[in-house]
Enzyme design. Structure first.
Site, PDB file in Angstrom:
ATOM      1  N   HIS A 121       0.552  -1.749  -0.425  1.00 21.03           N
ATOM      2  CA  HIS A 121      -0.229   0.352  -0.138  1.00 21.03           C
ATOM      3  C   HIS A 121       0.996   0.831  -0.441  1.00 21.03           C
ATOM      4  O   HIS A 121       0.765   2.260  -0.686  1.00 21.03           O
ATOM      5  CB  HIS A 121      -0.986   0.245   1.530  1.00 21.03           C
ATOM      6  CG  HIS A 121      -1.791   0.883   1.503  1.00 21.03           C
ATOM      7  ND1 HIS A 121      -3.134   1.129   0.821  1.00 21.03           N
ATOM      8  CD2 HIS A 121      -1.934   2.552   1.965  1.00 21.03           C
ATOM      9  CE1 HIS A 121      -3.660   2.486   1.303  1.00 21.03           C
ATOM     10  NE2 HIS A 121      -2.458   3.232   1.307  1.00 21.03           N
ATOM     11  N   GLU A 122       2.036   2.092   1.093  1.00 21.15           N
ATOM     12  CA  GLU A 122       2.498   2.606   1.139  1.00 21.15           C
ATOM     13  C   GLU A 122       4.139   2.456  -0.113  1.00 21.15           C
ATOM     14  O   GLU A 122       4.098   3.465  -0.653  1.00 21.15           O
ATOM     15  CB  GLU A 122       3.181   2.639   2.118  1.00 21.15           C
ATOM     16  CG  GLU A 122       2.819   2.270   3.305  1.00 21.15           C
ATOM     17  CD  GLU A 122       1.308   3.982   3.417  1.00 21.15           C
ATOM     18  OE1 GLU A 122       1.851   4.682   3.083  1.00 21.15           O
ATOM     19  OE2 GLU A 122       0.008   3.914   4.429  1.00 21.15           O
TER      20      GLU A 122
ATOM     21  N   HIS B  10       1.927   4.746  -2.628  1.00 24.08           N
ATOM     22  CA  HIS B  10       2.034   6.266  -2.231  1.00 24.08           C
ATOM     23  C   HIS B  10       3.488   6.241  -2.891  1.00 24.08           C
ATOM     24  O   HIS B  10       3.374   7.548  -3.593  1.00 24.08           O
ATOM     25  CB  HIS B  10       2.306   6.216  -1.609  1.00 24.08           C
ATOM     26  CG  HIS B  10       0.685   6.278  -0.597  1.00 24.08           C
ATOM     27  ND1 HIS B  10      -0.671   6.843  -1.189  1.00 24.08           N
ATOM     28  CD2 HIS B  10      -0.221   5.168   0.456  1.00 24.08           C
ATOM     29  CE1 HIS B  10      -1.605   6.670  -0.551  1.00 24.08           C
ATOM     30  NE2 HIS B  10      -1.575   6.004   0.366  1.00 24.08           N
TER      31      HIS B  10
ATOM     32  N   GLU C  52      -4.850   7.965  -2.879  1.00 25.66           N
ATOM     33  CA  GLU C  52      -4.913   6.581  -2.464  1.00 25.66           C
ATOM     34  C   GLU C  52      -5.606   5.654  -3.626  1.00 25.66           C
ATOM     35  O   GLU C  52      -5.454   4.628  -3.802  1.00 25.66           O
ATOM     36  CB  GLU C  52      -6.581   7.170  -1.861  1.00 25.66           C
ATOM     37  CG  GLU C  52      -6.172   5.517  -0.622  1.00 25.66           C
ATOM     38  CD  GLU C  52      -5.895   5.170   0.692  1.00 25.66           C
ATOM     39  OE1 GLU C  52      -4.857   6.281   0.467  1.00 25.66           O
ATOM     40  OE2 GLU C  52      -6.099   4.350   1.443  1.00 25.66           O
TER      41      GLU C  52
HETATM   42 ZN    ZN Z   1      -3.207   5.361   1.753  1.00 20.42          ZN
END
Ligand code: ZN
Length: 505
Positions: free
Chosen positions: A269-270, A273, A299
């Protein structure tokens, strides 16, 4: 580039650099700072942020901007600029106007109030005592309504707050989207709960060595194209991504010995980003052209990697044998299909951050409804815990056992972040539309993923999304990439198909 624009960009860089200094201090606070450093650090961060705000709203910046833009209307005055330079000025003016709309004393008072209320929230959550937080929340809500009045809005005050996180999005648009999404999700989750195939979560909650979890996560990050000569991963209590410049974008994770998914999926997830931040166009560093479009678009990048890639069959076709090599003991004899079912278990939980793909957005809708209720409709703070519990019951079929598991679970409101939550759901929707567009445009993309080639997808994202900066609005980006507007349909069809197959419903 015109001389006036040159001067303005230099001024903008100073404002941005000061913010990035604060980000370095904050990163250190969350990773390595000893606990007793907290007070001094809070003073340091608040000093550089107020310097940044003062530069941005001060006379010098105003003069530079006025050379290029008519300040009352935002009309760009300078002729002969490239289209992206015109957009740069429009965005700079927009940000400046919002920053100068709030009186300095108001900004200071809100900052003090929210810094104090975060500590109160921690205590209230620990002691399961909403009464501790209530007076702070009342004051914050009152100030956020005032903020909306300072900033201005056409329809409802909540629109003005939303604009901070998702520029261009309105309450009315969100309501339409969520009204479409809600019945599909509630029905899907009900059918899953009635299905006779239970989730297999126990397969991934055995004992997983943390060093090996770390190694596996780093391998995936490398394959995604996260550049470690311009980034690093550390451990923190809550995983996050922070950027000081596209050449230095850092992420954190949190590992849990008893749950493989926490560290693994937070890393992916990170990482999603971070790929966005690393690929921003640094030629325009300090200006809106080197900034992400919105929190929802940001996101979309993390959710796309975490869910549409990281929880997919093609991804595990390649990675599961490697994962088994990393964890021979806990995964011995666990078939790939069973593992896939385990990481995609749907189980309603009262806690948002533990929610799966099917239930997650129901948590967001509840928060969105309460935010509208207390900002637009003046619902009293004392009534919120009961509304929270009733909403959880209605959407998820469960009631929180106490306020710690209910209204006190999230930090957002105590930091003054009201209007933030919807961006999580927007990220899921944008992300699905982008992923499907990538699959249409890149032949055999999922076959490549199944062979461990993640960089083809990364390149597509870089070209179509990351490099754009704020040269497009979120709506323009979606239109240009997908040929249509933001829609919940691709996301709901995806869920129906994926979980229909998994649960035999
Ligand atoms: Zn996030």
């Amino acid at each position: 580039m015109s001389r006036n624009l040159d001067i303005l960009i230099r001024d903008m860089r100073v404002v941005t650099q000061l913010r990035r200094v604060a980000a370095v201090l904050n990163w250190d606070q969350e990773t390595y700072m000893p606990p007793e450093g907290a007070q001094a650090r809070a003073d340091q961060i608040s000093l550089v942020l107020s310097m940044s705000h003062a530069r941005f709203t001060g006379p010098e910046f105003r003069r530079s901007l006025a050379e290029l833009v008519d300040l009352p209307s935002g009309k760009v005055l300078e002729d002969g600029l490239a289209p992206e330079e015109v957009r740069l000025l429009q965005m700079a003016w927009r940000d400046w106007r919002r920053a100068t709309a709030l009186p300095v004393e108001f900004v200071g008072e809100l900052a003090r109030l929210t810094s104090e209320s975060q500590h109160v929230w921690e205590q209230a959550r620990r002691d399961n005592d909403f009464h501790l937080l209530a007076p702070y929340l009342e004051k914050i809500i009152e100030m956020k309504r005032q903020e909306a009045d300072f900033l201005g809005y056409d329809d409802v005050p909540y629109d003005a707050l939303l604009e901070d996180y998702e520029p261009g999005m309105t309450t009315a648009q969100l309501k339409t989207l969520f009204d479409e999404l809600r019945p599909v999700l509630v029905d899907l989750v009900t059918r899953i709960q009635n299905a006779d195939r239970p989730g297999r979560r126990e397969l991934i909650t055995a004992e997983f060595n943390e060093v090996r979890q770390w190694e596996f996560g780093m391998r995936v990050l490398g394959d995604m194209g996260y550049d470690l000569s311009r980034g690093r991963q550390d451990v923190s209590e809550h995983p996050f991504t922070t950027d000081f410049h596209p050449s230095d974008v850092r992420i954190t994770t949190r590992l849990n010995r008893r749950d493989l998914t926490q560290g693994l999926f937070s890393t992916i997830h990170e990482g999603g980003h971070a790929l966005y931040e690393q690929a921003l166009n640094d030629r325009y560093f300090g200006t809106p052209l080197c900034e992400p479009i919105s929190l929802g678009i940001h996101e979309s990048q993390s959710r796309l990697w975490e869910n549409y890639v990281g929880r997919s069959r093609p991804f595990w076709k390649h990675y599961y044998p490697q994962l088994q090599e990393h964890f021979p003991e806990p995964l011995k004899g666990v078939a790939r299909d069973d593992f896939y079912a385990a990481i995609n278990t749907v189980r309603p939980s009262p806690i948002r951050v533990e929610a799966d793909e099917a239930t997650y957005n129901l948590h967001i809708m509840l928060r969105f409804e309460l935010e509208q209720a207390f900002i637009n409709d003046h619902v009293a703070v004392k009534d919120l815990p009961a509304m929270w519990n009733a909403g959880t019951e209605e959407y998820l079929g469960i009631t929180p056992i106490d306020d710690t598991e209910g209204i006190l679970q999230d930090i957002h409101w105590s930091t003054g972040a009201i209007g933030y939550f919807p961006t999580y759901t927007l990220g899921n929707l944008y992300g699905r539309q982008f992923y499907e567009a990538a699959c249409r445009q890149v032949k055999g993309l999922e076959d490549k993923i199944a062979q461990g080639d993640l960089k083809t997808l990364r390149e597509w994202l870089r070209k179509h999304i990351h490099q754009v900066g704020r040269a497009k609005t979120a709506a323009e980006l979606v239109q240009d990439i997908t040929g249509g507007p933001l829609s919940a349909e691709p996301f709901t069809s995806y869920l129906e198909e994926k979980y229909g197959e998994l649960y035999g419903i």
